[in-house]
Design an enzyme around this catalytic site. Structure first.
Site, PDB file in Angstrom:
ATOM      1  N   CYS A  64       3.360  -0.899  -2.420  1.00  0.00           N
ATOM      2  CA  CYS A  64       4.190  -1.306  -1.433  1.00  0.00           C
ATOM      3  C   CYS A  64       4.204  -2.622  -0.846  1.00  0.00           C
ATOM      4  O   CYS A  64       5.104  -3.134  -0.013  1.00  0.00           O
ATOM      5  CB  CYS A  64       3.995  -0.373  -0.347  1.00  0.00           C
ATOM      6  SG  CYS A  64       4.084   1.245  -0.646  1.00  0.00           S
ATOM      7  N   PHE A 123      -0.843   0.826  -1.847  1.00  0.00           N
ATOM      8  CA  PHE A 123      -1.818   1.982  -2.452  1.00  0.00           C
ATOM      9  C   PHE A 123      -2.532   1.307  -3.284  1.00  0.00           C
ATOM     10  O   PHE A 123      -2.091   0.324  -4.188  1.00  0.00           O
ATOM     11  CB  PHE A 123      -1.145   2.957  -3.213  1.00  0.00           C
ATOM     12  CG  PHE A 123      -0.574   4.296  -2.168  1.00  0.00           C
ATOM     13  CD1 PHE A 123      -0.771   3.972  -0.842  1.00  0.00           C
ATOM     14  CD2 PHE A 123       0.265   5.161  -2.495  1.00  0.00           C
ATOM     15  CE1 PHE A 123      -0.151   4.983  -0.244  1.00  0.00           C
ATOM     16  CE2 PHE A 123       0.525   6.158  -1.827  1.00  0.00           C
ATOM     17  CZ  PHE A 123       0.434   6.264  -0.494  1.00  0.00           C
ATOM     18  N   GLU A 129      -4.373  -1.112  11.364  1.00  0.00           N
ATOM     19  CA  GLU A 129      -3.721  -2.192  11.422  1.00  0.00           C
ATOM     20  C   GLU A 129      -3.602  -2.735  12.925  1.00  0.00           C
ATOM     21  O   GLU A 129      -3.918  -3.988  12.918  1.00  0.00           O
ATOM     22  CB  GLU A 129      -2.386  -2.227  10.902  1.00  0.00           C
ATOM     23  CG  GLU A 129      -1.483  -3.534  10.711  1.00  0.00           C
ATOM     24  CD  GLU A 129      -0.320  -3.475  10.073  1.00  0.00           C
ATOM     25  OE1 GLU A 129       0.412  -4.701   9.990  1.00  0.00           O
ATOM     26  OE2 GLU A 129       0.244  -2.327   9.828  1.00  0.00           O
ATOM     27  N   LYS A 156      10.038  -0.512   9.886  1.00  0.00           N
ATOM     28  CA  LYS A 156      10.179   0.598   8.777  1.00  0.00           C
ATOM     29  C   LYS A 156      10.693   1.668   9.969  1.00  0.00           C
ATOM     30  O   LYS A 156      11.138   2.735   9.412  1.00  0.00           O
ATOM     31  CB  LYS A 156       8.858   0.989   8.371  1.00  0.00           C
ATOM     32  CG  LYS A 156       8.497   0.024   7.137  1.00  0.00           C
ATOM     33  CD  LYS A 156       7.158   0.583   6.432  1.00  0.00           C
ATOM     34  CE  LYS A 156       6.941  -0.296   5.435  1.00  0.00           C
ATOM     35  NZ  LYS A 156       6.354  -1.804   5.727  1.00  0.00           N
ATOM     36  N   HIS A 207      10.886   3.486   4.666  1.00  0.00           N
ATOM     37  CA  HIS A 207       9.627   2.901   3.931  1.00  0.00           C
ATOM     38  C   HIS A 207      10.473   2.379   2.273  1.00  0.00           C
ATOM     39  O   HIS A 207      10.362   3.207   1.502  1.00  0.00           O
ATOM     40  CB  HIS A 207       8.543   3.456   3.876  1.00  0.00           C
ATOM     41  CG  HIS A 207       7.263   2.637   3.183  1.00  0.00           C
ATOM     42  ND1 HIS A 207       7.444   1.324   2.540  1.00  0.00           N
ATOM     43  CD2 HIS A 207       5.957   2.881   3.127  1.00  0.00           C
ATOM     44  CE1 HIS A 207       6.208   0.903   2.091  1.00  0.00           C
ATOM     45  NE2 HIS A 207       5.397   1.993   2.390  1.00  0.00           N
ATOM     46  N   HIS A 238       2.974  -3.590   8.856  1.00  0.00           N
ATOM     47  CA  HIS A 238       3.398  -2.786   7.722  1.00  0.00           C
ATOM     48  C   HIS A 238       3.593  -1.404   8.298  1.00  0.00           C
ATOM     49  O   HIS A 238       4.628  -0.916   7.825  1.00  0.00           O
ATOM     50  CB  HIS A 238       1.921  -2.576   6.658  1.00  0.00           C
ATOM     51  CG  HIS A 238       2.131  -1.930   5.720  1.00  0.00           C
ATOM     52  ND1 HIS A 238       3.121  -2.180   4.630  1.00  0.00           N
ATOM     53  CD2 HIS A 238       1.586  -0.688   5.041  1.00  0.00           C
ATOM     54  CE1 HIS A 238       3.163  -1.267   3.781  1.00  0.00           C
ATOM     55  NE2 HIS A 238       2.326  -0.282   3.954  1.00  0.00           N
TER      56      HIS A 238
END
Length: 414
Positions: A165, A402, A316, A337, A342, A305
């Site tokens: 991502c 990931f 985060e 998002k 996403h 994110h």
């Protein structure tokens, strides 16, 4: 060696909340959700039956049927946004050296739709290998970069970045560095994803990454909300045209913003979960700000994110507080998002555009779908539910993937 300055001169976007950049921005400011029931296939047996799909989009308005036989959806989406960005930048055959104009393109899953379709067709056959001769060049993750170069005759550096991502954010980082080092005058950078498929929804769903709020899809993406239960898978693409400053000025280009720094790191912790203390996140944000020659207290805005996952949405914000201290509570922070869903490998580029336009327009888009505070998350200014007018001179955008990949991009008002 004197490093070159890099500016953004063109933007293109194809997203679940807008099929062009102006449409995307209008929806972001209004707080529009792109989520809904899946229409691309029968999802009735899946855990998650919702996604953020493109709307009012027909690829045959851009390509004929013969061309479509050669292209996976992720390449189609990418080419459309590059066309928009090239027009927006005013680039033509006569005002750029095509030998010094390249492409770096990111995608997390590449031609997964074509991969799935061909393998399912073979599995249901009598075993005779009737694979399409176009299958391999549709599926390979680097092919969109190649197709962009062919379409626009761009003969500079050309490759794909794959960092889950964070893929398109890495692409922007690489394009920025190629220009800074003087190797090229301009770059196409961005990413695309077309993974709202049985394999995409089934895979992410069975690893418990997706929201299962199937009866209320428009509020399913809830970054930083106590009742968040996973992300909403999206599809689309985004493109930035990056250009060396003096080259852009010489041709009278419109300049959106300057990209001034980037950061890259690895969590080296877990294949899917972010580091609980946000060590990699702290590192990339610090790198991007320091490379920009700015102080931490100069950061006005962070596009996080913020995926709406239980663990990531805690680590985060904690990392932001860990790095910025008291200043963390003075910045406008958001997660777009919550609206777009996403977009996996395309997310970093979409959110870079949102950050650039926030600087350009003095408006921070909201983090929608906030209902209940989470006591585990620091009480930062997440711009919940309503856009915020604010002067922004310097902002950063985070992207994680990931495998523990972390990227931060820093932009300054030009």
């Amino acid at each position: 060696m004197e490093l070159k300055r890099v500016v953004v001169t063109g933007l293109g976007a194809l997203t679940p909340i807008g099929n062009t950049v102006p449409e995307l921005w209008d929806s972001l400011v209004k707080g529009v959700s792109g989520a809904g029931p899946i229409t691309h296939f029968d999802a009735s047996k899946f855990r998650s039956r919702i996604a953020s799909e493109l709307k009012g989009f027909n690829a045959l308005n851009f390509f004929d049927k013969k061309e479509m036989r050669l292209l996976d959806g992720y390449t189609v989406y990418g080419l459309i946004t590059v066309d928009e960005a090239m027009r927006d930048a005013g680039l033509t055959d006569t005002n750029v050296d095509h030998d010094r104009f390249g492409v770096v393109w990111g995608s997390g899953m590449g031609g997964v739709k074509s991969l799935q379709e061909e393998l399912m067709s073979f599995a249901l056959s009598d075993g005779t290998p009737r694979f399409s001769p176009y299958w391999v060049p549709k599926v390979i993750t680097d092919i969109c970069a190649g197709q962009i170069a062919i379409r626009h005759n761009l003969r500079g550096p050309n490759y794909s970045t794959v960092a889950a991502c964070a893929s398109s954010a890495v692409a922007i980082n690489d394009a920025y560095n190629l220009i800074r080092l003087g190797k090229v005058d301009a770059m196409v950078a961005g990413g695309s994803e077309c993974a709202v498929t049985e394999a995409g929804i089934g895979g992410f769903g069975n690893m418990r990454a997706l929201s299962t709020r199937n009866d209320d899809p428009q509020t399913a993406s809830r970054p930083f909300d106590k009742d968040r239960d996973g992300f909403v898978l999206g599809e689309g693409a985004a493109t930035l045209i990056l250009e060396e400053l003096e080259h852009a000025k010489a041709r009278g280009a419109h300049i959106y913003a300057e990209i001034t720094g980037t950061g890259l790191s690895a969590d080296a912790y877990h294949i899917t979960a972010s580091h609980p203390d946000g060590l990699g996140t702290i590192s990339v944000m610090r790198q991007a700000v320091e490379e920009s020659g700015m102080a931490l207290t100069d950061v006005d805005h962070i596009n996080t994110h913020g995926t709406s996952t239980p663990i990531g949405d805690i680590s985060e914000p904690r990392a932001i507080v860990g790095l910025f201290g008291d200043h963390a509570y003075k910045m406008a922070i958001n997660s777009t998002k919550s609206m777009t869903g996403h977009l996996l490998g395309a997310a970093g580029a979409v959110e870079a555009i949102a950050t650039i336009l926030a600087i350009r327009n003095g408006i921070v888009p909201p983090t929608i779908n906030h209902f209940t505070d989470d006591p585990q998350i620091p009480a930062l200014d997440f711009t919940f539910n309503k856009a915020q007018k604010r002067e922004i001179s310097f902002a950063i955008s985070n992207a994680f993937g990931f495998g523990g990949h972390n990227v931060c991009l820093a932009f300054r008002k030009y």
